[in-house]
Enzyme design. Structure first.
Site, mmCIF file in Angstrom:
data_model
loop_
_atom_site.group_PDB
_atom_site.id
_atom_site.type_symbol
_atom_site.label_atom_id
_atom_site.label_comp_id
_atom_site.label_asym_id
_atom_site.label_seq_id
_atom_site.Cartn_x
_atom_site.Cartn_y
_atom_site.Cartn_z
ATOM 1 C CD GLU A 142 -20.674 38.659 27.870
ATOM 2 O OE1 GLU A 142 -21.596 37.919 27.303
ATOM 3 O OE2 GLU A 142 -20.679 38.309 29.089
ATOM 4 C CG LEU A 143 -18.569 34.413 21.914
ATOM 5 C CD1 LEU A 143 -19.367 33.615 20.958
ATOM 6 C CD2 LEU A 143 -16.911 33.764 22.318
#
Length: 403
Positions: A142-143
């Site tokens: 999710e970065l």
């Protein structure tokens, strides 16, 4: 030249079985197979063909990158091997880069450096086995990025790290240049241009959006508004955007297929993969906190924002040491079961972020449960089942030992 960098995230979790009574029944294989086959039919196979056609039509000038979670790859091996073949066809063009991430799409980087490194190495081995590639660029779940995570990624030998170009992070800066995360020396940070990315990922089929319907030539014109001195524009999004989240009848696949031609018609643009970005970082970027690409806050509250989520997260990670010890003692299946529990989706489903309409809609769309409380009960039941099995295997070790 301005490089247009497409990065697509491919992920499917092993969803949990309601009413599981044993480690062997923790995961809902019927549901997982159904979802994987449905998304393969709607998204992976047709969209891979769209990209392959675009690469061929442009003589390889269209280029893009993927990060496919290890748990998604495992499901493809089980139930949709033709999807793996379609990714191999894309990689064979030489125009596609495969990024690395944690094998389990987990939050390990936040809590357990040993497990984070182990899951990264597991993913590296899987990519080598399935596609014969050795990734040099990294995308954390999710970065999710902060300074300690960036240092870990650099220590593992990666050259590029994907991140979210959040306003709260950048302040007056722009997301169109590479940065160096404070505390690293070699790693280049490439940020997502969230406004342009979300035009495709979230707003494309919204009939109330003033720009609806979005056409490929219009989007190319929007990209051309970015200052011409910008080295790159990062278009990062979930791959399931194409055909699954945004159904085919919205025109999303036609849009994607037409876009390369309109972008390449502008002399300033070319497509590149993250590894091909050779611009040196323009400066150091401090991370005052942990950032992600999720929700309005761009933090980790999508997974750890309420007491139920924290309780489930803490319960999962409290048995990390025992799960690893079980593998050493000849029960690797218990470590694998535990690793599937570390997948971030299990706490994401427990989110109660329904006050913010847009975030709440996204959370509800992805969840297979009727409510966050139901998701919590299923997760805690699964954790309890595995914990009891681990305790039976090593009764002399506390089930709440540190990871």
């Amino acid at each position: 030249m301005t490089d247009v960098v497409f990065y697509f995230q491919v992920h499917q979790p092993f969803r949990l079985q309601r009413g599981a009574t044993s480690v062997e029944t923790l995961f809902d294989d019927a549901l997982n197979k159904f979802v994987l086959e449905r998304v393969a039919e709607r998204c992976y196979l047709p969209t891979n063909q769209v990209l392959l056609d675009a690469i061929e039509a442009t003589g390889g000038r269209f280029r893009c990158s993927f990060s496919v979670s290890g748990v998604a790859l495992e499901q493809m091996e089980l139930w949709a091997p033709e999807v793996l073949d379609s990714f191999r066809a894309l990689l064979a063009t030489g125009s596609v880069e495969m990024l690395c991430e944690t094998s389990q799409h987990s939050l390990a980087a936040l809590v357990d450096e040993v497990e984070f490194a182990a899951q990264v190495e597991k993913q590296r081995a899987t990519l080598k086995r399935l596609f014969d590639v050795t990734p040099t660029s990294f995308r954390n779940t999710e970065l999710i990025v902060d300074e300690p995570i960036a240092r870990q990624v650099e220590a593992l030998g990666f050259q590029k790290l994907m991140g979210e170009g959040a306003d709260q992070l950048l302040d007056w800066r722009v997301p169109y240049v590479p940065y160096r995360v404070r505390g690293t020396s070699r790693l280049s940070l490439l940020l997502r241009a969230y406004s342009y990315s979300d035009d495709i990922a979230f707003r494309f089929s919204n009939r109330a959006w003033p720009a609806y319907p979005l056409m490929a030539d219009t989007f190319a014109e929007w990209l051309d508004r970015v200052p011409h001195e910008a080295p790159f524009i990062g278009l990062f999004m979930d791959y399931e955007t194409f055909g699954e989240h945004q159904p085919k009848d919205t025109g999303i696949l036609d849009f994607l297929g037409a876009l390369p031609e309109f972008v390449l018609a502008k002399p300033r643009f070319r497509f590149r993969t993250p590894a091909e970005i050779d611009t040196e970082p323009v400066g150091e970027l401090a991370y005052p906190r942990t950032f992600s690409w999720a929700d309005a806050e761009r933090d980790v509250s999508a997974w750890l924002g309420n007491p139920m989520q924290r309780a489930a997260f803490d319960a999962i990670w409290s048995i990390a040491g025992k799960a690893r010890a079980a593998a050493d003692a000849g029960a690797p299946e218990l470590l694998e079961a535990w690793r599937k529990l570390t997948t971030s989706d299990h706490t994401y489903y427990i989110s109660t972020k329904f006050a913010a309409a847009s975030d709440g809609d996204v959370h509800e769309y992805f969840s297979p449960y009727d409510s966050p409380h139901a998701a919590y009960l299923v997760a805690m039941n699964a954790i309890g089942i595995l914990e009891r099995r681990l305790r039976e295997l090593a009764p002399s070790t506390s089930s709440h030992s540190a990871p």
